[in-house]
Design an enzyme around this catalytic site. Sequence first.
Site, short mmCIF file in Angstrom:
data_model
loop_
_atom_site.label_atom_id
_atom_site.label_comp_id
_atom_site.label_asym_id
_atom_site.label_seq_id
_atom_site.Cartn_x
_atom_site.Cartn_y
_atom_site.Cartn_z
N ASP A 23 0.78 -1.23 0.00
CA ASP A 23 0.00 0.00 0.00
C ASP A 23 0.82 1.29 0.00
O ASP A 23 0.25 2.36 -0.12
CB ASP A 23 -0.93 0.03 1.22
CG ASP A 23 -1.91 -1.13 1.22
OD1 ASP A 23 -2.32 -1.54 0.12
OD2 ASP A 23 -2.23 -1.64 2.30
N CYS A 27 6.46 -0.28 1.62
CA CYS A 27 6.20 -1.67 1.22
C CYS A 27 7.00 -2.01 -0.03
O CYS A 27 7.62 -3.07 -0.13
CB CYS A 27 4.71 -1.89 0.96
SG CYS A 27 3.63 -1.59 2.38
N ASP A 408 3.03 22.70 -33.76
CA ASP A 408 2.96 22.44 -35.19
C ASP A 408 1.69 23.12 -35.70
O ASP A 408 0.81 23.49 -34.91
CB ASP A 408 2.91 20.93 -35.43
CG ASP A 408 2.89 20.58 -36.90
OD1 ASP A 408 3.51 21.30 -37.70
OD2 ASP A 408 2.23 19.58 -37.26
#
Length: 711
Positions: A23, A27, A408
Site C-alpha cells: 500500500d 512496502c 505544429d
Amino acid sequence: MRDAATLERIEATPTRLRVSGMDCASCAAKVETAIRRLPGIESVDVSVATETLTVRHGSGTSAGAIAATLRGLGYGAEDPDAATPGKQAVDLPWWRAPKALLAFACGAALVLAYLVGQVAPATGCWPFLAALAVGLVPVARRALSAARYGTLFSIETLMTIAAVGATAIGATEEAATVVFLFLVGEVLEGVAAGRARAGIRGLTGLVPDTALLERDGATARVPAASLRVGATVLVRPGDRVPADGTVLDGETAVDEAPVTGESVPRPKVAGDAVFAGTVNGDGVVRVRVTAAARDNTIARVVRLVEEAQEAKAPTERMIDRFAKVYTPAVVAVAALVAVAPPLLAGAPWGEWIYKGLAILLIGCPCALVISTPAAIAAGLSAGARRGLLIKGGAVLERLAAVTTVAFDKTGTLTEGKPAVTDVVACGRSERDVLSLAAALEAGSSHPLAKAVLAKAAEVGAPVPPAFEAQALGGKGIAGKVGGIDLFLGSPREVAARAPFAPGEAARVSVLQGEGKTVSVLLANGAAAGLIAMRDGPRADAKAGIDRLAAEGIGSLMLTGDNARTARAVADALGIEARAELLPEDKQGIVRGLRAGGAVVAKVGDGINDAPALAAADVGIAMGGGTDVALETADAAVLHGRVADVARMVELARRTLANIRANIAIALGLKVVFLVTTIAGVTGLWPAILADTGATVLVTGNALRLLRLKLA
C-alpha cells in the site's frame, strides 16, 4: 566468445506478479530489497500504483522462489494476467482484507481487556498483554521477515521495539492502544491506495463484457475479449462500443467522454474511427474491429498510465534517498533521548525511555515517503480520465515548469482538413462553378478534392458525370462535362494555358495573401471561377492559446507550410509563426529556445515532428487515441483540443503544489510532536496518531486531485 554475464542477460526471464497488500512506498522498498537479494536478479520494478512486481532474472531463480519471498514478507503473489483479458482482478472489499480483519480483532481484544479490567481489577495488566499480543505478534513476525530479507529499519520494526519497550516500563495499556492505532492506520493506507488505483483501473470497466458479432449473415452475442481484428460488430443505440474500430455504415453520435474527455457527442459516419468503451447515441452502426481487447485505446491508456506511475519523479527520488538516511537517524536520536539524560544528568530512566519510544513512533517515515507518489498517481489518473496522458512523474514535474509551447500547424493548431472558404464566379453562378469542379474531383481522394465535394454537397450543387477525366501530375485535373472542356488547377498552371483578366489576377493575389490555396476553373479555355480553400484554425485554438498566455506561457508556431499561409493562421491566433521549416529546422529552433533559458513543450502529430518532440523538455503528441499519439511523446492530448495543453500544464502545477503541501504536512507534524514529546506534553498515543494522521492527511490531500475540475 560471450562471457557468462552476457549470456545471463540474454537468458534473463521476465516474471510479473500481482502483489496484494502493498500500500505504500515503504512496502515497495521492502519488496525490492528482498527480491534483489535472490540470485541471478537483473532488474526489479515495483509499482505500488498497480500492485505489480516485474523481475528479470536468470535461471538461478524461479518465479516460484520470487512468489515465496513475497509471501514470506506477508504479501500475496499471483499472476496479474489470470483474469479475463481487458478486465482487472477482483479485489476484496476493504473490510475483508487481512489487515482490516487483524485491526478488528485487535480492537475487539482491546475493548474486551478494558471490560475485564473493570469487572476484575485483580487481573492487572494481563488482559492488555493478551490484547497487545493479538495485534503485535503478526506485526513482529513481519518485522522479522523484513529484517531477514534485508530491511532492518522497517515501520514494523520500529513499532515492535516501541510496543515491547512500553510494556517493559509498565505502559502496557498504551502499548496495546498504540498497536491498535497503528493497525487502523495501515487499513486507512490500504483504503486510500485502493481509491487511487481505482481512479485509472475503473476505465477498464467501461468496455462491455459482450458484443454483437456479425457472422454468416447473422448476429451472435460473444465475449468482447474474443473479438479479432477484422471482425464486424453491430452497435445499437445506447450500447457501449466493444472494441476500437472503423464505422462501416450507419450514422450516429458517440459520447467519447470516457476516452477523450469531450463533453459533446461526436457525429460518426462511414470511415470514422470509434473507441472501445464509448457510448453509441441514437443510430445503429456496423463497426469493423481494428484492435484486439488487449490493444484497444482504453487498455493502452491504462497500461501506459500504470507504467508512468512506476517512473519516479525527481522529488520522489530525492525523498527516497532522504528516507534511507532519515529512518536510521530517527532510531539513533530516539536511543540518545532514552539514555543520555539518565546517564549524563541522572534523570529518571522510565520517563526518558518513554520519550525515546514516542520519538521512535514519531519518526516513522510512512507519511513522508507516500507524500509524492500518492499525489503523482492521483494526478496521472485524473489526467488520463480527461484524455490527458502524462507519462510519469518526471514528465509531470517538467510540465509544471514549462514557459514556452511550440505548436505544429497542420492537424495541431488547424483541423488538418482544408475547407472551401471562397467561390468567385466569372460569368457563371457560384453553384455552377462548384458543380463543374466537383464533377472533375468526384473520383479523387485528395484533401482539396474532398473539400470541393463537401462544399458542393453543402450548397446542394449537382455533380454531373465527367468524361475523359485525368489527373495531370502536379498541375491539376482535366475532363469534359456536358461537352465543355474543363481544367481545374493552380493559378500558375492556368496562367500558362490562358491569360487572366486584370481583375481575376488581382483577386487571386488577394486570396493568396490571406493564406488560402486557390484553384482556378477553366471552361473552354476561359476562366469560369476561382475556388479558395484553407485549413483553418481549430475552433478552440484561440481560446487555448489565450489560456496558456493567462498562465504566463508563451506560444509560437513552427511549420513547414508556406509563409503566407502560416502568417494568416498565426495572425488569427495572435502568435509568432516560423514557416517553411524542415524537421531539423524545428529541432534547431527548440534547442535554441532551451539554450536561451526557456522550458519548452513541443506539440505536434508525433511523426514528422519527432526530432523537435525529442529535443523539447516535454514532447506532447496530439491525436485521438492513435498509436502515434500514445507512444511517441512524453505526453499526449487524446482529443486534440488545443486548450487541453493548458489544462495539462494546470494539472501538473496543481499536482506539484499538492506534493509541496504533503511534504509540509508530513514534516510539520513530526517537528511539532517531536518538540512536544521532548517537553513532556505528548506521549505514545499522540505520537502514533501523528504518524497515522499525517499518512491519512497526505493521502487524502492527494486524492483530491481525482476530483480536480479543469474547466
